[in-house]
Design a protein around this motif. Structure first.
Motif, PDB file in Angstrom:
ATOM      1  N   THR A  66       0.851  -1.180   0.000  1.00 62.98           N
ATOM      2  CA  THR A  66       0.000   0.000   0.000  1.00 62.98           C
ATOM      3  C   THR A  66       0.889   1.232   0.000  1.00 62.98           C
ATOM      4  N   ALA A  70      -5.879   7.271  -2.064  1.00 62.89           N
ATOM      5  CA  ALA A  70      -6.230   7.704  -3.416  1.00 62.89           C
ATOM      6  C   ALA A  70      -7.275   8.808  -3.314  1.00 62.89           C
ATOM      7  N   GLY A  76      -8.489   1.343 -11.793  1.00 65.29           N
ATOM      8  CA  GLY A  76      -7.230   0.636 -12.020  1.00 65.29           C
ATOM      9  C   GLY A  76      -7.100   0.186 -13.456  1.00 65.29           C
ATOM     10  N   ARG A 250      -2.968   0.113  -8.555  1.00 67.16           N
ATOM     11  CA  ARG A 250      -4.406   0.273  -8.715  1.00 67.16           C
ATOM     12  C   ARG A 250      -5.018   0.730  -7.394  1.00 67.16           C
ATOM     13  N   GLN A 251      -6.255   1.182  -7.471  1.00 66.53           N
ATOM     14  CA  GLN A 251      -6.967   1.589  -6.264  1.00 66.53           C
ATOM     15  C   GLN A 251      -7.622   0.382  -5.608  1.00 66.53           C
ATOM     16  N   CYS A 252      -7.556   0.359  -4.299  1.00 65.88           N
ATOM     17  CA  CYS A 252      -8.207  -0.706  -3.538  1.00 65.88           C
ATOM     18  C   CYS A 252      -8.725  -0.101  -2.235  1.00 65.88           C
ATOM     19  N   GLY A 254     -10.034   2.784  -1.580  1.00 66.57           N
ATOM     20  CA  GLY A 254      -9.634   4.169  -1.356  1.00 66.57           C
ATOM     21  C   GLY A 254      -8.151   4.402  -1.177  1.00 66.57           C
ATOM     22  N   ARG A 255      -7.322   3.387  -1.455  1.00 64.20           N
ATOM     23  CA  ARG A 255      -5.874   3.560  -1.330  1.00 64.20           C
ATOM     24  C   ARG A 255      -5.196   3.021  -2.577  1.00 64.20           C
ATOM     25  N   TRP A 256      -4.025   3.603  -2.867  1.00 66.52           N
ATOM     26  CA  TRP A 256      -3.218   3.094  -3.981  1.00 66.52           C
ATOM     27  C   TRP A 256      -2.432   1.877  -3.498  1.00 66.52           C
ATOM     28  N   SER A 321       3.290   9.716  -5.640  1.00 66.33           N
ATOM     29  CA  SER A 321       1.837   9.553  -5.566  1.00 66.33           C
ATOM     30  C   SER A 321       1.104  10.693  -6.270  1.00 66.33           C
ATOM     31  N   GLU A 325      -2.384  10.964  -9.161  1.00 65.91           N
ATOM     32  CA  GLU A 325      -3.557  11.821  -9.027  1.00 65.91           C
ATOM     33  C   GLU A 325      -3.642  12.878 -10.130  1.00 65.91           C
TER      34      GLU A 325
END
Length: 456
Positions: A66, A70, A76, A250-252, A254-256, A321, A325
């Protein structure tokens, strides 16, 4: 007097175990090359087998990292089909990239450029150092200054480039191996005898020559055999190849999250039945015991490669990061030593990990080394990424009024108004690198109704 950056860099030394040495070698391979090598190992070694997808189960997070929250809702996406990658950079470009991602001073970089331009295809210095010292712009380099920079180059990937001969090249590589002091001293003594002397002599003769026992000489000779006398050859010209991303971000929830790509993730294991049968055998089957040991080492080396790749990719994405975005305009300056410090590795190892290793992001596929960039100063004393500055230049050019293209000097002033300190010649260099024509050609293109498209 040596520069501060050089004093720090020449003081570093990496000691690696045989397993780490093997994992590092595997790091140099692209995913396609690694697959070919592992297929060959499966054909040659009866103790190796592949894990099937339905046997793998939950990795418990061992194959993901992690990297941060995000802020947007970018999907993703689906992994793309294979894409064609550009041919590998040659040796000179590969070394120059590493130097550009270092903290060397401008003068040290000028000396370094002269040295790498004088390397032959093996990576050895093909010009007289005294002659090169006199070619340094501004003022000739003194011997200590030149030698300090050469030592830095010899520590880059591949290790040993910049050596004056094969013996020095091997000696530099030898210092990076984990050996007992006795074996290391014996190996140095053997190198001092000359490579011609080693070729035809037997163990007893060599032992007598350096005053050591035969067992130590055998260990020293084995250490020397594992070295590469022509490190530059691995960066010769090659054909373009097709690539699949090695890692995915990818996003998972709400987090990258950075994950190893399951499509190319090597899955090897030792056959438990054969391993158990071998354990029940007497000590007689030396060849089979050797194959079993080889299989165990290869499995562990692949695991270490996966762990290293994931750790480095995670560190890069944590640092960048903002790119996920907002795109390249939000790229931060980042050099090899920053990521090396973050993951506890040597800079040359990070260079191997990021060369010809690709990451799939919501914004496309990128080679990991793409995320490194040098620093440019800002008006308030901060730092910005050269990649972000290129993006700004591209945006400025794309926003030009029809028939009124901006000169490099005008672009530099616009960037200055935005807080970026940059010289006109640097704008010109970045513009040319992006394939943007000079102002006169852009004006002619507008008159002809042509569209100017910059590349990344």
């Amino acid at each position: 007097m040596l520069h501060n950056g050089l004093q720090i860099r020449t003081g570093q030394q990496l000691t690696v175990t045989p397993q780490l040495q093997r994992a590092i070698r595997l790091l140099q391979l692209s995913s396609i090359e690694l697959d070919g090598e592992l297929q060959q190992a499966l054909d040659d070694n009866v103790f190796l087998e592949t894990e099937e997808a339905d046997e793998i189960g939950d990795s418990g997070g061992a194959e993901r990292e992690t990297v941060g929250p995000a802020a947007s809702a970018s999907p993703g996406g689906v992994l793309p089909e294979r894409e064609q990658a550009a041919p590998d950079a040659d040796l000179h470009a590969h070394l120059a990239w590493q130097l550009g991602m270092s903290s060397l001073s401008e003068r040290d970089l000028q000396i370094a450029e002269l040295i790498i331009d004088a390397l032959d295809e093996d990576g050895l210095l093909a010009a007289d150092p005294d002659g090169l010292r006199r070619l340094v712009p501004g003022a000739p380099a003194n011997a200590a200054e030149f030698e300090a920079v050469r030592q830095v180059i010899m520590g880059l990937d591949p290790v040993g480039c910049g050596a004056v001969d094969i013996a020095e090249c091997l000696s530099v590589q030898l210092r990076r191996r984990e050996l007992s002091s006795k074996v290391r001293e014996a190996a140095d003594a053997l190198l001092a005898l000359g490579l011609e002397s080693l070729a035809g002599a037997d163990t007893e003769e060599l032992a007598a020559s350096i005053g050591e026992n035969a067992a130590t000489v055998c260990a020293a000779m084995e250490a020397l055999r594992l070295l590469d006398p022509r490190p530059g050859r691995r960066y010769g010209a090659v054909d373009a190849e097709y690539i699949v991303p090695d890692v995915v971000v990818r996003q998972c929830r709400g987090r990258w999250v950075v994950e190893l790509n399951p499509q190319v993730l090597p899955r090897l294991r030792v056959n438990e039945l054969y391993e158990r049968l071998m354990a029940e055998q007497a000590e007689g089957h030396r060849a089979m015991h050797g194959q079993l040991q080889e299989a165990r080492w290869l499995v562990r080396s692949v695991q270490m490669r996966n762990e290293t790749l994931l750790k480095v990719a995670g560190a890069i994405m944590r640092h960048q990061s903002g790119f996920l975005e907002h795109g390249e305009i939000a790229m931060r300056p980042m050099v090899l030593e920053e990521i090396a410090a973050a993951v506890g590795m040597h800079e040359s190892t990070v260079s191997r990990v990021t060369t010809r290793k690709y990451i799939h992001t919501p914004r496309g596929n990128f080679e990991l080394k793409y995320f490194f960039s040098s620093r440019l100063g800002t008006r308030n004393g901060g730092r910005c990424s050269s990649t972000a500055v290129r993006a700004l230049i591209r945006r400025i050019v794309e926003g030009e009024e029809a028939g009124q293209p901006l000169s490099d000097g005008r672009i530099a002033r616009l960037l200055s108004e935005r807080g970026v300190r940059i010289a006109r010649r640097t704008v010109a260099k970045y513009r040319e690198a992006m394939g943007i024509p000079p102002v006169a050609e852009r004006l002619l293109a507008v008159e002809r109704g042509e569209r100017i498209a910059a590349h990344h």
